[in-house]
Design a protein around this motif. Structure first.
Motif, PDB file in Angstrom:
ATOM      1  N   PRO A   1       0.822  -1.212   0.000  1.00 36.75           N
ATOM      2  CA  PRO A   1       0.000   0.000   0.000  1.00 36.75           C
ATOM      3  C   PRO A   1       0.856   1.264   0.000  1.00 36.75           C
ATOM      4  O   PRO A   1       2.048   1.230   0.334  1.00 36.75           O
ATOM      5  CB  PRO A   1      -0.785  -0.118   1.307  1.00 36.75           C
ATOM      6  N   THR A   2       0.262   2.378  -0.381  1.00 40.23           N
ATOM      7  CA  THR A   2       0.887   3.681  -0.166  1.00 40.23           C
ATOM      8  C   THR A   2       0.839   3.969   1.324  1.00 40.23           C
ATOM      9  O   THR A   2      -0.226   3.894   1.942  1.00 40.23           O
ATOM     10  CB  THR A   2       0.138   4.783  -0.933  1.00 40.23           C
ATOM     11  N   VAL A   3       1.986   4.273   1.916  1.00 43.16           N
ATOM     12  CA  VAL A   3       2.068   4.499   3.362  1.00 43.16           C
ATOM     13  C   VAL A   3       2.324   5.983   3.607  1.00 43.16           C
ATOM     14  O   VAL A   3       3.357   6.521   3.215  1.00 43.16           O
ATOM     15  CB  VAL A   3       3.188   3.653   4.010  1.00 43.16           C
ATOM     16  N   LEU A   4       1.373   6.649   4.277  1.00 46.05           N
ATOM     17  CA  LEU A   4       1.482   8.070   4.558  1.00 46.05           C
ATOM     18  C   LEU A   4       1.843   8.300   6.024  1.00 46.05           C
ATOM     19  O   LEU A   4       1.768   7.384   6.846  1.00 46.05           O
ATOM     20  CB  LEU A   4       0.159   8.774   4.238  1.00 46.05           C
TER      21      LEU A   4
ATOM     22  N   PHE B   1      10.901  27.555   3.614  1.00 47.98           N
ATOM     23  CA  PHE B   1      11.054  27.738   2.175  1.00 47.98           C
ATOM     24  C   PHE B   1      11.291  26.376   1.529  1.00 47.98           C
ATOM     25  O   PHE B   1      12.195  25.641   1.925  1.00 47.98           O
ATOM     26  CB  PHE B   1      12.201  28.703   1.888  1.00 47.98           C
ATOM     27  N   SER B   2      10.460  26.060   0.541  1.00 54.06           N
ATOM     28  CA  SER B   2      10.453  24.710  -0.013  1.00 54.06           C
ATOM     29  C   SER B   2      10.510  24.748  -1.539  1.00 54.06           C
ATOM     30  O   SER B   2      10.045  25.703  -2.173  1.00 54.06           O
ATOM     31  CB  SER B   2       9.183  23.978   0.432  1.00 54.06           C
ATOM     32  N   ASP B   3      11.078  23.698  -2.125  1.00 50.71           N
ATOM     33  CA  ASP B   3      11.001  23.521  -3.572  1.00 50.71           C
ATOM     34  C   ASP B   3       9.563  23.185  -3.944  1.00 50.71           C
ATOM     35  O   ASP B   3       8.863  22.481  -3.194  1.00 50.71           O
ATOM     36  CB  ASP B   3      11.917  22.380  -4.029  1.00 50.71           C
ATOM     37  N   ARG B   4       9.137  23.655  -5.085  1.00 54.60           N
ATOM     38  CA  ARG B   4       7.756  23.438  -5.494  1.00 54.60           C
ATOM     39  C   ARG B   4       7.427  21.951  -5.623  1.00 54.60           C
ATOM     40  O   ARG B   4       6.358  21.499  -5.201  1.00 54.60           O
ATOM     41  CB  ARG B   4       7.472  24.154  -6.817  1.00 54.60           C
ATOM     42  N   SER B   5       8.363  21.181  -6.195  1.00 48.99           N
ATOM     43  CA  SER B   5       8.112  19.747  -6.380  1.00 48.99           C
ATOM     44  C   SER B   5       7.932  19.041  -5.040  1.00 48.99           C
ATOM     45  O   SER B   5       7.091  18.145  -4.902  1.00 48.99           O
ATOM     46  CB  SER B   5       9.259  19.106  -7.164  1.00 48.99           C
ATOM     47  N   VAL B   6       8.731  19.451  -4.049  1.00 44.72           N
ATOM     48  CA  VAL B   6       8.632  18.851  -2.715  1.00 44.72           C
ATOM     49  C   VAL B   6       7.296  19.203  -2.065  1.00 44.72           C
ATOM     50  O   VAL B   6       6.605  18.339  -1.518  1.00 44.72           O
ATOM     51  CB  VAL B   6       9.796  19.323  -1.814  1.00 44.72           C
ATOM     52  N   MET B   7       6.912  20.472  -2.139  1.00 43.59           N
ATOM     53  CA  MET B   7       5.663  20.903  -1.510  1.00 43.59           C
ATOM     54  C   MET B   7       4.455  20.290  -2.208  1.00 43.59           C
ATOM     55  O   MET B   7       3.494  19.881  -1.541  1.00 43.59           O
ATOM     56  CB  MET B   7       5.570  22.426  -1.528  1.00 43.59           C
ATOM     57  N   GLU B   8       4.512  20.174  -3.531  1.00 40.32           N
ATOM     58  CA  GLU B   8       3.399  19.550  -4.258  1.00 40.32           C
ATOM     59  C   GLU B   8       3.249  18.087  -3.873  1.00 40.32           C
ATOM     60  O   GLU B   8       2.130  17.586  -3.730  1.00 40.32           O
ATOM     61  CB  GLU B   8       3.629  19.688  -5.763  1.00 40.32           C
ATOM     62  N   ARG B   9       4.376  17.386  -3.706  1.00 34.68           N
ATOM     63  CA  ARG B   9       4.319  15.979  -3.312  1.00 34.68           C
ATOM     64  C   ARG B   9       3.742  15.837  -1.901  1.00 34.68           C
ATOM     65  O   ARG B   9       2.917  14.954  -1.642  1.00 34.68           O
ATOM     66  CB  ARG B   9       5.709  15.354  -3.376  1.00 34.68           C
ATOM     67  N   GLU B  10       4.156  16.725  -0.993  1.00 38.81           N
ATOM     68  CA  GLU B  10       3.655  16.649   0.379  1.00 38.81           C
ATOM     69  C   GLU B  10       2.182  17.038   0.459  1.00 38.81           C
ATOM     70  O   GLU B  10       1.442  16.505   1.291  1.00 38.81           O
ATOM     71  CB  GLU B  10       4.503  17.547   1.277  1.00 38.81           C
ATOM     72  N   ILE B  11       1.750  17.950  -0.388  1.00 40.83           N
ATOM     73  CA  ILE B  11       0.315  18.271  -0.462  1.00 40.83           C
ATOM     74  C   ILE B  11      -0.454  17.041  -0.926  1.00 40.83           C
ATOM     75  O   ILE B  11      -1.502  16.688  -0.364  1.00 40.83           O
ATOM     76  CB  ILE B  11       0.074  19.462  -1.410  1.00 40.83           C
TER      77      ILE B  11
ATOM     78  N   GLY C   1      -7.620  13.734  17.070  1.00 41.88           N
ATOM     79  CA  GLY C   1      -6.669  13.878  15.984  1.00 41.88           C
ATOM     80  C   GLY C   1      -6.505  12.594  15.196  1.00 41.88           C
ATOM     81  O   GLY C   1      -7.406  11.767  15.109  1.00 41.88           O
ATOM     82  N   GLY C   2      -5.338  12.420  14.631  1.00 41.46           N
ATOM     83  CA  GLY C   2      -5.070  11.252  13.807  1.00 41.46           C
ATOM     84  C   GLY C   2      -4.251  11.625  12.594  1.00 41.46           C
ATOM     85  O   GLY C   2      -3.814  12.766  12.438  1.00 41.46           O
ATOM     86  N   ALA C   3      -4.037  10.660  11.718  1.00 37.72           N
ATOM     87  CA  ALA C   3      -3.223  10.873  10.521  1.00 37.72           C
ATOM     88  C   ALA C   3      -3.829  11.989   9.679  1.00 37.72           C
ATOM     89  O   ALA C   3      -5.052  12.111   9.594  1.00 37.72           O
ATOM     90  CB  ALA C   3      -3.140   9.577   9.710  1.00 37.72           C
ATOM     91  N   PRO C   4      -2.946  12.807   9.074  1.00 42.44           N
ATOM     92  CA  PRO C   4      -1.488  12.680   9.000  1.00 42.44           C
ATOM     93  C   PRO C   4      -0.743  13.353  10.156  1.00 42.44           C
ATOM     94  O   PRO C   4       0.472  13.502  10.095  1.00 42.44           O
ATOM     95  CB  PRO C   4      -1.169  13.386   7.681  1.00 42.44           C
ATOM     96  N   GLY C   5      -1.469  13.781  11.222  1.00 40.84           N
ATOM     97  CA  GLY C   5      -0.827  14.399  12.382  1.00 40.84           C
ATOM     98  C   GLY C   5      -0.706  13.424  13.533  1.00 40.84           C
ATOM     99  O   GLY C   5      -0.650  12.204  13.349  1.00 40.84           O
ATOM    100  N   ARG C   6      -0.645  13.957  14.747  1.00 41.07           N
ATOM    101  CA  ARG C   6      -0.551  13.131  15.940  1.00 41.07           C
ATOM    102  C   ARG C   6      -1.943  12.621  16.361  1.00 41.07           C
ATOM    103  O   ARG C   6      -2.954  13.219  16.033  1.00 41.07           O
ATOM    104  CB  ARG C   6       0.030  13.920  17.106  1.00 41.07           C
ATOM    105  N   THR C   7      -1.946  11.535  17.114  1.00 39.75           N
ATOM    106  CA  THR C   7      -3.153  11.082  17.799  1.00 39.75           C
ATOM    107  C   THR C   7      -2.937  11.366  19.274  1.00 39.75           C
ATOM    108  O   THR C   7      -2.068  10.767  19.915  1.00 39.75           O
ATOM    109  CB  THR C   7      -3.409   9.576  17.579  1.00 39.75           C
ATOM    110  N   ARG C   8      -3.692  12.305  19.810  1.00 35.77           N
ATOM    111  CA  ARG C   8      -3.491  12.753  21.190  1.00 35.77           C
ATOM    112  C   ARG C   8      -4.597  12.246  22.102  1.00 35.77           C
ATOM    113  O   ARG C   8      -5.570  11.650  21.655  1.00 35.77           O
ATOM    114  CB  ARG C   8      -3.415  14.281  21.237  1.00 35.77           C
ATOM    115  N   GLY C   9      -4.425  12.500  23.393  1.00 32.35           N
ATOM    116  CA  GLY C   9      -5.438  12.139  24.367  1.00 32.35           C
ATOM    117  C   GLY C   9      -5.246  10.787  25.017  1.00 32.35           C
ATOM    118  O   GLY C   9      -6.130  10.306  25.724  1.00 32.35           O
ATOM    119  N   LEU C  10      -4.094  10.128  24.806  1.00 34.07           N
ATOM    120  CA  LEU C  10      -3.837   8.853  25.466  1.00 34.07           C
ATOM    121  C   LEU C  10      -3.527   9.092  26.935  1.00 34.07           C
ATOM    122  O   LEU C  10      -2.843  10.061  27.278  1.00 34.07           O
ATOM    123  CB  LEU C  10      -2.652   8.129  24.822  1.00 34.07           C
ATOM    124  N   ASN C  11      -4.022   8.222  27.795  1.00 32.26           N
ATOM    125  CA  ASN C  11      -3.712   8.292  29.220  1.00 32.26           C
ATOM    126  C   ASN C  11      -3.183   6.940  29.680  1.00 32.26           C
ATOM    127  O   ASN C  11      -3.773   5.897  29.378  1.00 32.26           O
ATOM    128  CB  ASN C  11      -4.957   8.668  30.025  1.00 32.26           C
TER     129      ASN C  11
END
Length: 440
Positions: free
Chosen positions: A82-85, A202-212, A390-400
């Protein structure tokens, strides 16, 4: 593929289907074209979700230092890469895995501290379904689990000239250690004295487009041929530092953030009237007539969108700056006596490689150091997942994470939680994990 996985697979079939497995070690891969070799030094677990088996472990096929994920489709009998993000967890000496709500897997890495051992692999969440629809292939995504909670980020929108900047500056001045700005990304070149990572990333356009494309941005826009945007990581970094993130973005950006997994407070600032807004813009005397007319056109559209049902939680009218600022502080729960953030950092614990897990409702029992499943341990914890945010692509918070008393199985927190004994956790995941041994 090695025999340990086939053994796990047969156990899954026995337990879930109540009958002997359909495939055995020799025939399982024999007639699968382009069979994937999963032999590795890492530890592997297999999680069954519907007609798919998610194999977690070994080295990632693109990044050898990260945990890999592969899927076996039982209906087609084919292996899928699979594609892994998301940020991928590093390889560890061992891990355990538990399915949660059918759409994400909790992975607990052994030989790790509690601030970095909990990870979530999303396999069917809304974010994953959206990514699969856009890409047309199988997608999974990693999200790091974070103990404790943080205050919700604040999204503030409103037309140019409404006074957003003044209100935000007031918060930053009165509560200097409580708030922080996310650093935006851009593809334009740095101006004189601008520092990378401080004024912008400051980012290269190709890098930022891929991350978007990979879903790593909460919002973005093209302005004068350059891309600008707010990355998920930029907001999470502010939260990791114990500060409450403020996002000053337009309505279009706010709509994108609302559609993401970020749990935020959305506030729209309105002028008392359109005429008053025009008066304020002209009073600044910093723009040409053409620029003013463009801002006024944009303002009309933003004011209309700001009334959109469900987009903003609060709508403040800035007819009097002092009164509006007071109302803003009330919304954010700020009082005169509070000048700094109230931050509590959970005590760190070490989880060994050998640990056993059991699940009941939204709680995970982690039994450390026990050589046998029935044997009590002096190191037993309860991971409470009932407040996840929260959750992907960020953090999952609230664990105790709570420490339990092995003799009474009582959680050592103010609101006592009664749990059954270890032998009472009689579910399919604890059985699989205990049989597997949670060791490399």
């Amino acid at each position: 593929m090695h025999n340990s996985f086939m053994w796990i697979y047969s156990l899954i079939c026995d337990f879930f289907l109540g009958e002997a497995p359909v495939f055995f070690a020799d025939s399982f891969l024999g007639d699968i074209p382009n069979g994937v070799d999963l032999k590795s030094k890492g530890h592997e677990t297999a999680i069954c979700v519907g007609s798919k088996i998610y194999v977690i472990g070994g080295a990632d096929h693109e990044l050898t230092s990260a945990i890999g994920v592969q899927i076996f489709d039982k209906s087609s009998r084919e292996w899928i890469n699979p594609t892994v993000l998301g940020t991928k967890p590093k390889l560890s000496n061992g891990h355990s895995a538990v399915l949660l709500n059918g759409d994400r897997v909790l992975v607990i890495q052994g030989d790790s501290k509690s601030d970095g051992c909990f990870w979530f692999l999303e396999v069917g969440t809304p974010f994953i379904r959206e990514q699969e629809k856009a890409r047309g292939n199988e997608v999974v995504a990693w999200s790091k689990g974070v103990l404790g909670n943080v205050e919700k980020p604040i999204v503030i929108s409103g037309p140019s000239g409404v006074g957003k900047g003044t209100l935000i500056s007031g918060l930053m001045k009165e509560f200097p250690s409580m708030f922080g700005f996310s650093v935006s990304h851009t593809t334009r070149t740095p101006r004189e004295k601008e520092q990378n990572g401080f004024h912008y990333h400051f980012s290269d356009r190709s890098v930022m487009e891929r991350e978007i494309k990979d879903g790593k941005f909460l919002e973005f826009a093209s302005v004068h041929g350059n891309l600008y945007g707010t990355s998920v990581e930029a907001v999470e970094v502010v939260a990791d530092a114990g500060r409450r993130c403020i996002l000053d973005i337009d309505v279009q950006g706010a709509r994108s953030v609302r559609a993401s997994s970020l749990d935020a407070i959305f506030i729209f600032i309105s002028p008392p009237s359109f005429e008053e807004l025009e008066k304020r813009l002209r009073a600044r005397a910093t723009e040409t007539e053409e620029q003013i007319q463009k801002r006024l056109r944009n303002a009309r559209a933003e004011l209309e969108q700001g009334k959109s049902s469900g987009l903003f939680d609060h709508n403040l009218v800035n007819d009097d700056l002092e009164s509006c600022y007071k109302n803003l502080k009330n919304i954010l729960g700020l009082t005169e006596g509070v000048k700094t953030a109230r931050i509590t950092y959970p005590e760190l614990v070490n989880l060994p490689v050998e640990h056993l897990v059991s699940k009941i409702d939204q709680k995970i029992l982690i039994n450390c150091g026990a050589a046998e499943y029935q044997k009590a341990s002096d190191n037993r914890y309860v991971l409470d997942l009932s407040l996840l945010k929260g959750g992907a692509p960020g953090r999952t918070r609230g664990l105790n994470l709570y420490v339990t008393n092995p003799s009474t199985d009582q959680v050592n927190v103010d609101n006592q939680l009664s749990l059954p004994t270890t032998s009472g956790f009689n579910n399919r995941f604890s059985l699989l994990t205990s049989l597997e041994g949670s060791s490399p």
